[in-house]
Design a protein around this motif. Structure first.
Motif, PDB file in Angstrom:
ATOM      1  N   LEU A 128     140.948 104.598  95.536  1.00  0.00           N
ATOM      2  CA  LEU A 128     141.202 106.039  95.535  1.00  0.00           C
ATOM      3  C   LEU A 128     140.108 106.803  96.282  1.00  0.00           C
ATOM      4  CD1 LEU A 128     142.367 106.516  91.825  1.00  0.00           C
ATOM      5  CD2 LEU A 128     143.785 106.426  93.879  1.00  0.00           C
ATOM      6  N   TYR A 129     139.432 106.123  97.185  1.00  0.00           N
ATOM      7  CA  TYR A 129     138.324 106.753  97.911  1.00  0.00           C
ATOM      8  C   TYR A 129     138.831 107.955  98.699  1.00  0.00           C
ATOM      9  CZ  TYR A 129     133.656 106.851  99.829  1.00  0.00           C
ATOM     10  OH  TYR A 129     132.374 107.224 100.132  1.00  0.00           O
ATOM     11  N   ASP A 130     138.074 109.012  98.701  1.00  0.00           N
ATOM     12  CA  ASP A 130     138.419 110.274  99.371  1.00  0.00           C
ATOM     13  C   ASP A 130     139.567 111.022  98.694  1.00  0.00           C
ATOM     14  OD1 ASP A 130     136.412 110.200 101.275  1.00  0.00           O
ATOM     15  OD2 ASP A 130     137.648 109.136 102.731  1.00  0.00           O
ATOM     16  N   VAL A 131     139.907 110.667  97.470  1.00  0.00           N
ATOM     17  CA  VAL A 131     140.925 111.404  96.721  1.00  0.00           C
ATOM     18  C   VAL A 131     140.192 112.313  95.733  1.00  0.00           C
ATOM     19  CG1 VAL A 131     142.861 111.233  95.101  1.00  0.00           C
ATOM     20  CG2 VAL A 131     142.612 109.544  96.932  1.00  0.00           C
ATOM     21  N   ASN A 132     140.473 113.617  95.833  1.00  0.00           N
ATOM     22  CA  ASN A 132     139.892 114.585  94.910  1.00  0.00           C
ATOM     23  C   ASN A 132     140.813 114.756  93.721  1.00  0.00           C
ATOM     24  OD1 ASN A 132     137.707 115.021  96.589  1.00  0.00           O
ATOM     25  ND2 ASN A 132     138.715 116.693  97.672  1.00  0.00           N
ATOM     26  N   ILE A 133     140.240 114.683  92.539  1.00  0.00           N
ATOM     27  CA  ILE A 133     141.012 114.707  91.303  1.00  0.00           C
ATOM     28  C   ILE A 133     140.581 115.893  90.445  1.00  0.00           C
ATOM     29  CG2 ILE A 133     141.520 113.461  89.157  1.00  0.00           C
ATOM     30  CD1 ILE A 133     142.632 111.904  91.444  1.00  0.00           C
ATOM     31  N   GLY A 134     141.566 116.594  89.880  1.00  0.00           N
ATOM     32  CA  GLY A 134     141.315 117.600  88.861  1.00  0.00           C
ATOM     33  C   GLY A 134     141.644 117.004  87.511  1.00  0.00           C
ATOM     34  N   ILE A 135     140.743 117.171  86.564  1.00  0.00           N
ATOM     35  CA  ILE A 135     140.918 116.630  85.216  1.00  0.00           C
ATOM     36  C   ILE A 135     141.195 117.785  84.256  1.00  0.00           C
ATOM     37  CG2 ILE A 135     139.752 115.440  83.308  1.00  0.00           C
ATOM     38  CD1 ILE A 135     140.367 113.547  85.583  1.00  0.00           C
ATOM     39  N   LYS A 136     142.238 117.663  83.478  1.00  0.00           N
ATOM     40  CA  LYS A 136     142.552 118.684  82.475  1.00  0.00           C
ATOM     41  C   LYS A 136     141.348 118.864  81.557  1.00  0.00           C
ATOM     42  CE  LYS A 136     146.259 119.740  79.198  1.00  0.00           C
ATOM     43  NZ  LYS A 136     147.552 119.250  78.705  1.00  0.00           N
ATOM     44  N   ASP A 137     141.031 120.110  81.229  1.00  0.00           N
ATOM     45  CA  ASP A 137     139.790 120.395  80.505  1.00  0.00           C
ATOM     46  C   ASP A 137     139.853 120.066  79.015  1.00  0.00           C
ATOM     47  OD1 ASP A 137     137.082 121.178  80.590  1.00  0.00           O
ATOM     48  OD2 ASP A 137     137.624 123.111  79.712  1.00  0.00           O
ATOM     49  N   ASN A 138     140.644 119.080  78.644  1.00  0.00           N
ATOM     50  CA  ASN A 138     140.554 118.521  77.293  1.00  0.00           C
ATOM     51  C   ASN A 138     140.231 117.023  77.385  1.00  0.00           C
ATOM     52  OD1 ASN A 138     143.040 117.595  78.193  1.00  0.00           O
ATOM     53  ND2 ASN A 138     144.154 118.166  76.346  1.00  0.00           N
ATOM     54  N   ILE A 139     139.761 116.605  78.567  1.00  0.00           N
ATOM     55  CA  ILE A 139     139.358 115.220  78.823  1.00  0.00           C
ATOM     56  C   ILE A 139     137.893 115.237  79.248  1.00  0.00           C
ATOM     57  CG2 ILE A 139     139.757 113.184  80.271  1.00  0.00           C
ATOM     58  CD1 ILE A 139     142.697 114.114  80.502  1.00  0.00           C
ATOM     59  N   ALA A 140     137.083 114.358  78.669  1.00  0.00           N
ATOM     60  CA  ALA A 140     135.641 114.364  78.891  1.00  0.00           C
ATOM     61  C   ALA A 140     135.244 113.831  80.260  1.00  0.00           C
ATOM     62  CB  ALA A 140     134.943 113.540  77.806  1.00  0.00           C
ATOM     63  N   VAL A 141     134.415 114.617  80.940  1.00  0.00           N
ATOM     64  CA  VAL A 141     133.715 114.203  82.152  1.00  0.00           C
ATOM     65  C   VAL A 141     132.235 114.404  81.826  1.00  0.00           C
ATOM     66  CG1 VAL A 141     133.310 114.636  84.603  1.00  0.00           C
ATOM     67  CG2 VAL A 141     135.612 114.925  83.656  1.00  0.00           C
ATOM     68  N   ALA A 142     131.458 113.329  81.852  1.00  0.00           N
ATOM     69  CA  ALA A 142     130.052 113.407  81.449  1.00  0.00           C
ATOM     70  C   ALA A 142     129.314 114.473  82.247  1.00  0.00           C
ATOM     71  CB  ALA A 142     129.372 112.056  81.644  1.00  0.00           C
ATOM     72  N   ASP A 143     128.505 115.248  81.549  1.00  0.00           N
ATOM     73  CA  ASP A 143     127.634 116.270  82.133  1.00  0.00           C
ATOM     74  C   ASP A 143     128.378 117.467  82.707  1.00  0.00           C
ATOM     75  OD1 ASP A 143     125.446 114.606  81.475  1.00  0.00           O
ATOM     76  OD2 ASP A 143     125.662 113.528  83.365  1.00  0.00           O
ATOM     77  N   VAL A 144     129.664 117.598  82.400  1.00  0.00           N
ATOM     78  CA  VAL A 144     130.459 118.748  82.819  1.00  0.00           C
ATOM     79  C   VAL A 144     131.066 119.356  81.554  1.00  0.00           C
ATOM     80  CG1 VAL A 144     132.453 119.519  84.175  1.00  0.00           C
ATOM     81  CG2 VAL A 144     130.997 117.667  85.042  1.00  0.00           C
ATOM     82  N   PRO A 145     130.965 120.688  81.372  1.00  0.00           N
ATOM     83  CA  PRO A 145     131.501 121.290  80.146  1.00  0.00           C
ATOM     84  C   PRO A 145     132.954 120.913  79.887  1.00  0.00           C
ATOM     85  CG  PRO A 145     130.270 122.916  81.395  1.00  0.00           C
ATOM     86  CD  PRO A 145     130.374 121.690  82.266  1.00  0.00           C
ATOM     87  N   LEU A 146     133.258 120.708  78.618  1.00  0.00           N
ATOM     88  CA  LEU A 146     134.613 120.437  78.148  1.00  0.00           C
ATOM     89  C   LEU A 146     134.937 121.555  77.173  1.00  0.00           C
ATOM     90  CD1 LEU A 146     136.122 117.092  77.065  1.00  0.00           C
ATOM     91  CD2 LEU A 146     136.387 119.078  75.626  1.00  0.00           C
ATOM     92  N   THR A 147     135.757 122.516  77.593  1.00  0.00           N
ATOM     93  CA  THR A 147     136.001 123.692  76.756  1.00  0.00           C
ATOM     94  C   THR A 147     137.317 123.647  75.986  1.00  0.00           C
ATOM     95  OG1 THR A 147     137.190 125.013  78.399  1.00  0.00           O
ATOM     96  CG2 THR A 147     134.761 125.086  78.466  1.00  0.00           C
ATOM     97  N   CYS A 148     138.263 122.850  76.411  1.00  0.00           N
ATOM     98  CA  CYS A 148     139.615 122.882  75.834  1.00  0.00           C
ATOM     99  C   CYS A 148     140.188 124.294  75.882  1.00  0.00           C
ATOM    100  CB  CYS A 148     139.631 122.356  74.405  1.00  0.00           C
ATOM    101  SG  CYS A 148     139.284 120.608  74.285  1.00  0.00           S
TER     102      CYS A 148
END
Length: 185
Positions: free
Chosen positions: A89-109
């Motif tokens: 998936l190199y060079d693929v930009n992904i948006g993660i729904k904000d109820n899924i944890a990404v380390a060191d990035v706020p998770l607000t739900c």
């Protein structure tokens, strides 16, 4: 692990006051054998390594209103793939729904209650995406705690429809839908 014999299964049943006949024992034996095979497959899967050592610093921020079309993004971020990624998936930009944890990035739900929470580990999904070469570039907006699914009650505001601003993009994944429609992810 050796397979249990029908007699052993019948005896185990007796130990817990459950009558098991030979046909049921054979069926249970097949189920147990399949579960053991599945567990062995899971154990054989490549373990996702601890990412703490290889993880570069993560950049993130809140998007400006003028840049956040339809209020689809809660957090802009730049979380690169792992250094040993497969490049599937190199060079693929992904948006993660904000109820899924990404380390060191706020998770607000999409809730003020969660607005200061920053997880220290990636969710398994995020780890696997990064291991496959994807870059996480956004946390997408949603209804507060993904409920009730109309796109109107998140702390960050209503998520408008990219094709008709009088409507929401709908659903608890409305931010994801709008971000994709706008080409943001």
């Amino acid at each position: 692990m050796d397979d249990l014999t029908n007699e052993e299964i019948i005896a185990l049943g007796r130990n817990i006051n459950v009558d098991i006949n030979k046909k049921e024992a054979e069926h249970l034996s097949q189920i147990v054998r399949k579960k053991i095979e599945d567990l062995e497959k899971i154990e054989d899967l490549e373990k996702i390594e601890d990412l703490e050592e290889n993880r570069p610093s993560v950049e993130w921020g809140r998007p400006e209103k003028t840049e956040n079309q339809n209020n689809s993004i809660i957090t802009d971020c730049m979380v690169p793939p792992t250094t040993d990624c497969t490049k599937d998936l190199y060079d693929v930009n992904i948006g993660i729904k904000d109820n899924i944890a990404v380390a060191d990035v706020p998770l607000t739900c999409a809730s003020k209650v969660m607005s200061n929470y920053v997880p220290s580990n990636d969710a398994t999904l995020v780890s696997r995406l990064r291991k496959s070469g994807a870059t996480i570039t956004a946390k997408t907006n949603l209804d507060e705690f993904a409920n009730p699914g109309h796109g109107i009650n998140g702390w960050n505001g209503e998520i408008s429809n990219p094709y008709h601003s009088d409507y929401t993009s709908g659903g608890s994944s409305g931010g994801s839908a709008a971000a994709v429609a706008n080409g943001l992810v």
